[in-house]
Design an enzyme around this catalytic site. Structure first.
Site, PDB file in Angstrom:
ATOM      1  CG  HIS A  62      -2.891   2.624  -1.812  1.00 50.21           C
ATOM      2  ND1 HIS A  62      -2.869   2.553  -0.454  1.00 50.21           N
ATOM      3  CD2 HIS A  62      -4.025   1.968  -2.204  1.00 50.21           C
ATOM      4  CE1 HIS A  62      -3.943   1.884  -0.020  1.00 50.21           C
ATOM      5  NE2 HIS A  62      -4.650   1.515  -1.058  1.00 50.21           N
ATOM      6  CB  CYS A 120       0.664  14.094 -21.444  1.00 54.99           C
ATOM      7  SG  CYS A 120       0.715  12.532 -22.304  1.00 54.99           S
ATOM      8  CB  ALA A 133       8.681  -4.697   9.810  1.00 58.44           C
ATOM      9  CB  CYS A 150      -2.633  13.187 -24.923  1.00 58.81           C
ATOM     10  SG  CYS A 150      -2.975  13.401 -23.170  1.00 58.81           S
ATOM     11  CG  ASN A 210       1.249  -3.948  13.150  1.00 61.36           C
ATOM     12  OD1 ASN A 210       1.602  -3.045  13.906  1.00 61.36           O
ATOM     13  ND2 ASN A 210       0.446  -3.732  12.142  1.00 61.36           N
ATOM     14  CG  ASP A 264       7.833   3.598   0.698  1.00 58.85           C
ATOM     15  OD1 ASP A 264       7.983   2.671  -0.130  1.00 58.85           O
ATOM     16  OD2 ASP A 264       7.588   3.395   1.908  1.00 58.85           O
ATOM     17  CB  THR A 296      -0.993  -2.981   6.808  1.00 62.98           C
ATOM     18  OG1 THR A 296      -2.199  -2.281   6.441  1.00 62.98           O
ATOM     19  CG2 THR A 296      -1.279  -4.466   6.891  1.00 62.98           C
ATOM     20  CD  GLN A 300      -2.354  -1.350   2.744  1.00 64.30           C
ATOM     21  OE1 GLN A 300      -3.322  -0.715   3.135  1.00 64.30           O
ATOM     22  NE2 GLN A 300      -1.718  -2.210   3.519  1.00 64.30           N
ATOM     23  CG  ASN A 301       4.143   1.189   2.239  1.00 62.92           C
ATOM     24  OD1 ASN A 301       3.081   1.467   2.794  1.00 62.92           O
ATOM     25  ND2 ASN A 301       5.060   0.428   2.797  1.00 62.92           N
TER      26      ASN A 301
HETATM   27  P1  OAD Z   1      -1.109   2.982   8.878  1.00 63.94           P
HETATM   28  O1  OAD Z   1      -0.373   4.202   9.264  1.00 63.94           O
HETATM   29  O2  OAD Z   1      -2.596   3.009   8.933  1.00 63.94           O
HETATM   30  O3  OAD Z   1      -0.645   1.752   9.792  1.00 63.94           O
HETATM   31  C1  OAD Z   1       0.690   1.431  10.005  1.00 63.94           C
HETATM   32  C2  OAD Z   1       0.758   0.166  10.823  1.00 63.94           C
HETATM   33  O4  OAD Z   1       2.126  -0.177  10.996  1.00 63.94           O
HETATM   34  C3  OAD Z   1       0.164   0.291  12.230  1.00 63.94           C
HETATM   35  O5  OAD Z   1      -0.608  -0.870  12.503  1.00 63.94           O
HETATM   36  C4  OAD Z   1       1.379   0.360  13.146  1.00 63.94           C
HETATM   37  O6  OAD Z   1       1.128  -0.231  14.411  1.00 63.94           O
HETATM   38  C5  OAD Z   1       2.388  -0.469  12.361  1.00 63.94           C
HETATM   39  N1  OAD Z   1       3.809  -0.128  12.590  1.00 63.94           N
HETATM   40  C6  OAD Z   1       4.352   1.082  12.848  1.00 63.94           C
HETATM   41  N2  OAD Z   1       5.693   1.006  12.920  1.00 63.94           N
HETATM   42  C7  OAD Z   1       6.011  -0.301  12.693  1.00 63.94           C
HETATM   43  C8  OAD Z   1       7.233  -1.031  12.614  1.00 63.94           C
HETATM   44  N3  OAD Z   1       8.416  -0.431  12.771  1.00 63.94           N
HETATM   45  N4  OAD Z   1       7.177  -2.360  12.357  1.00 63.94           N
HETATM   46  C9  OAD Z   1       5.971  -2.990  12.200  1.00 63.94           C
HETATM   47  N5  OAD Z   1       4.794  -2.348  12.249  1.00 63.94           N
HETATM   48  C10 OAD Z   1       4.799  -1.027  12.483  1.00 63.94           C
HETATM   49  O7  OAD Z   1      -0.586   2.563   7.437  1.00 63.94           O
HETATM   50  P2  OAD Z   1      -1.247   1.600   6.352  1.00 63.94           P
HETATM   51  O8  OAD Z   1      -1.888   0.413   6.968  1.00 63.94           O
HETATM   52  O9  OAD Z   1      -0.221   1.356   5.323  1.00 63.94           O
HETATM   53  O10 OAD Z   1      -3.667   5.117   1.630  1.00 63.94           O
HETATM   54  O11 OAD Z   1      -2.360   2.542   5.750  1.00 63.94           O
HETATM   55  C11 OAD Z   1      -3.094   2.110   4.642  1.00 63.94           C
HETATM   56  C12 OAD Z   1      -3.406   3.260   3.724  1.00 63.94           C
HETATM   57  O12 OAD Z   1      -4.024   4.317   4.466  1.00 63.94           O
HETATM   58  C13 OAD Z   1      -2.212   3.934   3.107  1.00 63.94           C
HETATM   59  O13 OAD Z   1      -1.728   3.254   1.968  1.00 63.94           O
HETATM   60  C14 OAD Z   1      -2.752   5.268   2.732  1.00 63.94           C
HETATM   61  C15 OAD Z   1      -3.449   5.576   4.026  1.00 63.94           C
HETATM   62  O14 OAD Z   1      -4.391   6.529   4.041  1.00 63.94           O
HETATM   63  C16 OAD Z   1      -3.747   6.064   0.680  1.00 63.94           C
HETATM   64  O15 OAD Z   1      -3.084   7.064   0.713  1.00 63.94           O
HETATM   65  C17 OAD Z   1      -4.722   5.740  -0.400  1.00 63.94           C
END
Ligand code: OAD
Length: 271
Positions: A127, A177, A260, A179, A242, A112, A217, A109-110
């Site tokens: 994403h 672009c 992680a 286009c 997590n 980066d 996530t 979902q990243n």
């Molecule tokens: P979140 O910020 O919602 O969640 C990050 C998760 O990683 C949380 O459950 C934390 O507890 C965990 N976490 C933090 N540091 C960590 C570490 N060092 N090791 C392991 N786990 C860790 O991020 P996402 O789940 O990626 O979408 O969010 C999903 C989507 O929501 C993103 O892709 C973005 C956002 O809004 C869009 O922009 C469309």
């Protein structure tokens, strides 16, 4: 669900991994150790910038019209972090798993770009990717050159008090672009559809995997958060890594609580 301590990885997870056909579903937590703050954590992007505005096409457009300097601040904050970030041991561990033939693909979902910097192939970026632009009309994609981008962001930061200068820089950032329509950053904003081809590859991967690793996530954003349910229905084991329990903990077979970047290298040790 069984909560594992690091020392139980050898007995319980390595036999699973040796079967192959593992898939990783990653979120912002995997990149936390690379210096990219998670979205919802303390100091996260959504703490400073309201996602209703900055992760939303209409919100961005009206802010651009009314207070363009806020877009300058958002872009410079976002890219200052992303340009500095380097893959961490968690990304490299996944790349090693892939080289050993036990990991089929990464569904992330990243935005980066750290998976490809770590040398991973078969990465499905649900994403999008902040280092790519997409034409709004013909959907042609181009990669951003990191050095040019860094120079542009630096210039933008320095001229935030001069509207006509930063507006000129915007048109360099988002060129036209062939286009005739303009490029935009190739990321999925709230309320937008995911790219169908990428999503169907992700569905296919989770249907066929024997284990699905959920890494960093929160499991609150769909359709990504729906993928573990499909994997489970098709007989895969779900392993969550997590630093805290998430919305997906309840369907996980195993859970390892920790960072992680520390846990994933333990998984590939002696495999
Ligand atoms: P979140 O910020 O919602 O969640 C990050 C998760 O990683 C949380 O459950 C934390 O507890 C965990 N976490 C933090 N540091 C960590 C570490 N060092 N090791 C392991 N786990 C860790 O991020 P996402 O789940 O990626 O979408 O969010 C999903 C989507 O929501 C993103 O892709 C973005 C956002 O809004 C869009 O922009 C469309």
């Amino acid at each position: 669900m069984k909560v594992l301590k690091s020392h139980q990885i050898d007995d319980l997870l390595k036999p699973l991994l040796r079967k192959g056909k593992a898939v990783a579903l990653t979120g912002a937590g995997i990149s936390a150790e690379s210096g990219v703050p998670t979205f919802r954590g303390r100091g996260g992007l959504w703490e400073k910038y309201d996602p209703e505005i900055f992760a939303n096409a209409q919100g961005l457009l009206s802010t651009f019209r009314l207070k363009p300097v806020e877009i300058v601040d958002f872009l410079t904050d976002l890219y200052s972090v992303l340009l500095k970030a380097k893959p961490n041991p968690a990304h490299f561990a996944l790349a090693q798993m892939q080289n050993k033939g036990i990991l089929d693909c990464v569904i992330t979902q990243n935005i980066d770009d750290l998976d490809s910097l770590a040398g991973l192939d078969n990465v499905y970026e649900l994403h999008g990717n902040a280092f790519r632009l997409r034409c709004q009309r013909c959907l042609r994609k181009i990669n951003l050159n990191r050095e040019k981008l860094a120079a542009l962001i630096k210039e933008m930061k320095n001229c935030r008090n001069s509207k006509w200068k930063f507006l000129k820089l915007f048109s360099q950032f988002f060129p036209k672009c062939s286009c005739k329509d303009r490029f935009r950053i190739d990321i999925v904003l709230f309320g937008e559809m995911l790219e169908q081809d990428v999503l169907s590859k992700a569905y296919q991967a989770v249907k066929n995997c024997s284990s699905l690793f959920l890494i960093g996530t929160s499991g609150v954003v769909y359709p990504a958060a729906g993928l573990p349910f499909i994997a489970k229905q098709n007989g895969a084991k779900i392993i969550e890594i997590n630093d805290n329990p998430s919305e997906l903990s309840f369907i996980s077979d195993y859970q390892i609580l920790g960072k992680a970047a520390r846990i994933l290298p333990l998984l590939i040790k002696d495999l």
